[in-house]
Design an enzyme around this catalytic site. Structure first.
Site, mmCIF file in Angstrom:
data_model
loop_
_atom_site.group_PDB
_atom_site.id
_atom_site.type_symbol
_atom_site.label_atom_id
_atom_site.label_comp_id
_atom_site.label_asym_id
_atom_site.label_seq_id
_atom_site.Cartn_x
_atom_site.Cartn_y
_atom_site.Cartn_z
ATOM 1 N N CYS A 1 26.152 46.890 -15.133
ATOM 2 C CA CYS A 1 27.398 46.880 -15.909
ATOM 3 C C CYS A 1 27.551 48.239 -16.570
ATOM 4 O O CYS A 1 26.579 48.769 -17.120
ATOM 5 C CB CYS A 1 27.314 45.773 -16.965
ATOM 6 N N LEU A 2 28.757 48.805 -16.508
ATOM 7 C CA LEU A 2 28.984 50.125 -17.105
ATOM 8 C C LEU A 2 28.794 50.096 -18.619
ATOM 9 O O LEU A 2 28.552 51.130 -19.227
ATOM 10 C CB LEU A 2 30.389 50.638 -16.753
ATOM 11 N N GLY B 1 33.694 47.268 -10.851
ATOM 12 C CA GLY B 1 34.785 46.644 -11.584
ATOM 13 C C GLY B 1 34.773 47.146 -13.012
ATOM 14 O O GLY B 1 33.788 47.749 -13.461
ATOM 15 N N HIS C 1 31.925 38.381 -12.784
ATOM 16 C CA HIS C 1 31.373 39.286 -13.800
ATOM 17 C C HIS C 1 32.497 39.823 -14.697
ATOM 18 O O HIS C 1 32.381 39.825 -15.934
ATOM 19 C CB HIS C 1 30.630 40.426 -13.083
ATOM 20 N N GLU C 2 33.591 40.273 -14.069
ATOM 21 C CA GLU C 2 34.687 40.876 -14.846
ATOM 22 C C GLU C 2 35.425 39.831 -15.672
ATOM 23 O O GLU C 2 35.818 40.095 -16.809
ATOM 24 C CB GLU C 2 35.662 41.621 -13.923
ATOM 25 N N GLN D 1 36.010 46.741 -21.958
ATOM 26 C CA GLN D 1 35.102 47.871 -21.707
ATOM 27 C C GLN D 1 35.778 49.216 -21.962
ATOM 28 O O GLN D 1 35.106 50.239 -21.985
ATOM 29 C CB GLN D 1 34.583 47.833 -20.260
ATOM 30 N N HIS E 1 33.693 39.152 -18.831
ATOM 31 C CA HIS E 1 33.950 40.149 -19.882
ATOM 32 C C HIS E 1 35.137 39.743 -20.756
ATOM 33 O O HIS E 1 35.168 40.043 -21.945
ATOM 34 C CB HIS E 1 34.267 41.515 -19.255
#
Ligand code: NI
Length: 183
Positions: free
Chosen positions: A105-106, A49, A147-148, A54, A151
């Site tokens: 996480c990216l 995701g 998770h997203e 991000q 963010h």
């Protein structure tokens, strides 16, 4: 489509609450391009995701790959990845069950940790056509959506960990913690 630069932990945008998107702006070419660019950036970086902060965009949008928890048929043709884009998502738990599982996480490259999440959720949002949607998700898909959505509120998975004991570099994670059935 263009690849976008990914913000990494320490960039202030990752700690801000993102602004709601006006539903009337979802159909604009600029917003549609942002969705396509985010989907490309997620896939190129092998992410599950990717949320707007991000890629340095202050808005309540994320993209995610669609996952089914059931095992894929090994003989099936490799399918085009199905991508979900959610705007202004709102999550409510659909059961009280909490599960711990590994996340990365990216924006926090190279690390994995065990994070507790609701197993079952219901999400209200707008889709990329601006339609109101109401969907249910469980397991890994529910985890990615939580998770997203975090963010969009400036929350990183590290904040959700009950303890830092499981925090691992990817190499050590693969060696000592990766589930056997995923090998
Ligand atoms: Ni993340």
């Amino acid at each position: 489509m263009s690849l976008l630069k990914i913000s990494r932990m320490g960039h202030p945008i990752l700690r801000k609450k993102m602004k709601a998107v006006a539903p009337s702006s979802i159909a604009t070419p600029a917003f549609q391009k942002l969705i396509d660019d985010m989907a490309l950036t997620m896939l190129e970086n092998d992410g599950a995701g990717l949320a707007a902060p991000q890629v340095h965009e202050d808005c309540r949008l994320f993209v995610a790959r669609v996952f089914n928890d059931r095992e894929d048929d090994e003989n099936a043709e490799p399918a085009e990845p199905e991508i979900l884009a959610l705007v202004n998502p709102e999550i409510v738990p659909a059961s009280r069950q909490i599960e711990e599982d590994w996340e990365g996480c990216l924006s926090i490259p190279g690390l994995r940790g065990l994070v507790p999440r609701y197993r079952d959720i219901r999400v209200k949002a707008h889709d990329r056509n601006g339609e109101r949607i109401d969907l249910q998700a469980s397991g890994f898909m529910a985890r990615v959506i939580q998770h997203e959505t975090d963010h969009l509120d400036g929350i990183l998975f590290l904040d959700r960990m009950k303890s830092m004991q499981s925090l691992s570099f990817i190499e050590e994670f693969a060696k000592y913690h990766a589930k056997r059935e995923r090998e």
